[in-house]
Write a protein that holds these residues in place. Sequence first.
Motif, PDB file in Angstrom:
ATOM      1  N   TYR A  63      11.554 -29.401   1.839  1.00 12.35           N
ATOM      2  CA  TYR A  63      11.727 -30.251   3.011  1.00 12.35           C
ATOM      3  C   TYR A  63      11.020 -29.603   4.199  1.00 12.35           C
ATOM      4  N   PRO A  64      10.571 -30.415   5.157  1.00 13.97           N
ATOM      5  CA  PRO A  64       9.801 -29.867   6.275  1.00 13.97           C
ATOM      6  C   PRO A  64      10.512 -28.730   7.018  1.00 13.97           C
ATOM      7  N   SER A  65      11.843 -28.785   7.090  1.00 15.94           N
ATOM      8  CA  SER A  65      12.572 -27.750   7.825  1.00 15.94           C
ATOM      9  C   SER A  65      12.409 -26.381   7.171  1.00 15.94           C
ATOM     10  N   PRO A 124      12.183 -35.416   8.583  1.00 15.69           N
ATOM     11  CA  PRO A 124      12.983 -34.360   7.948  1.00 15.69           C
ATOM     12  C   PRO A 124      13.728 -34.803   6.686  1.00 15.69           C
ATOM     13  N   TRP A 125      13.860 -36.111   6.484  1.00 14.55           N
ATOM     14  CA  TRP A 125      14.591 -36.574   5.310  1.00 14.55           C
ATOM     15  C   TRP A 125      13.671 -36.830   4.120  1.00 14.55           C
TER      16      TRP A 125
END
Lengths: 282, 272
Positions: free
Chosen positions: B148-150, B106-107
């Motif tokens: 970002y993946p989120s 996630p980062w």
Amino acid sequence: MPTTDLPRLEPDTSRTSAERPSTWRRVTTSSGLTPKTVALPAAALLGLLAVWQLLSSQGVFNPIIVPPPSDIFSELVDLLQEGYFWRALRFTLLATVQGFVYGCLLGFVLGALVAEFSTFRTAVYPWIVLFQNMPRVALAPLFLTWFGFGVGSKIILAVTICFVPVLVNTIVGLTSVSEDSRTLLRSLGATRWQVLRRLSLPTAAPSIMAGIKLGSTFSLLAVVIGEFLGSTEGMGVLLTTFNFQLNIGAAFAVALVLAFVGLALYGLVAAVERRFIFWRND
Amino acid sequence: MPASSETTSEVASETRGAAIEVEGLRKTYDLKGGEQFTAVEDATFSVAPGEFVALIGPSGCGKSTILKIAAGLIDSTAGTVLIGAEPPKAGRRDLGIMLQRAVMLPWRTVTENVELPAALAGEDAQRRRARALEVLDLVGLSRVADAYPSELSGGMQQRAALARTLSYRPRTLLMDEPFGALDELTRERLNIEVAEIQSTLGATTILVTHSVQEAVFMADRILVMASNPGRILGEVVVDLPRPRRSELAETPAFLTASKRARQLIGIEHAHD
């Protein structure tokens, strides 16, 4: 043709706009400072002070034991002009910051060792649990005996109290890495060090930061308690001295300054956190 | 039954110069109390270069176990597995694995996630970025390269995971129910795209799935497995043209292949 059918962004952005405040780029939304959130607490404080002042002027409180806010304020103004106040503040700050930094380092290193090496974990884990659950301030008199009334005993007490939340949160963070992500990195041939650096540490970072925030509060607390018990200098000494002199207004003023010191320290750590940790682990 | 006559030994003998060769593969786990659990018993099959093989069967039939052994993530108890004539080893650059969950860090941005394999291998930053952007384009994620993946839906995350796997151009793809957690529509669309990307790249592929529809739609050949102990019952050859289109699902050939796969699985159920 199906392959040229690009992923549609619309439903996703609507989903994430609700998530964004708590996931990434929290910085832009987290301060939450609106006219309302500033004005209401300020009004509450002013109201309380006004009632206190009023009751004092009506003679409800004994001014020696509970001085009116105006007295505390003027004591504070006087105090800020005294050299001994700044020396005391410097002593306390120095002890707190050193204790905090060493405590965080100790907690982090120890936590990483516990999380990474199972033999080490088996050897020390019960003692960590014991240490975590004992009232560690109980060690303060011993430290005074061993390390004297100077800054050293305060630093050591602060380290003792502050390293535990960092340690525990480091262990929790490093061991909460999902099995799937470990599998992924292993399948990509990552070395143990790469897994730690690229996966475990970032995964643990939010948890470690939470421990560090607790640690900052704890180290100031530890230093002040150490100073109460016996010290050549410091805000704790100032506070007990004013108290013995029944100069309650000045004692209040010192406590007020300590409140701001604690808040500043916490704010500093929180700012660092916001700067570096913009994601949330799912 | 005609389907059941195709035993595993026949399956093994029909390919020469295979990209993946599995022979007499066996995996047992020691349970508490000295008992043993046999996850895979005597699995033998091979996959030709560029072939797409689906492993299908009920949960606990050992299909994921075979895949994990092939990926070098777990050791086998007995038997041999050769991928490109070499034994499995985690981190082989000619082998890409996709898991059920996308597992995005996630980062890291989508691009940075796709760059991860190259970053771990210590590749030059500029080169790996260029390649990441290239594969993101291939899976249709160019527009979210810096997100970002989120911010991505489950389907988009799985696409990004595919891009990450393809980023180092593996000659062999191992996919462990990569679309199992997605909704039906997204899953169907990704099936089409992955099948197309696979045949474009010519990657030898094993797909583990429990969806007959998915297996028939994507694979050249389906190996049907049974559980307790996990073993291969037989195979179904899917003789459908590529590129596969969603309309194929209504053709007689598709239905016949599906039926045969179901029969193979169903026979086993009858004996349970």
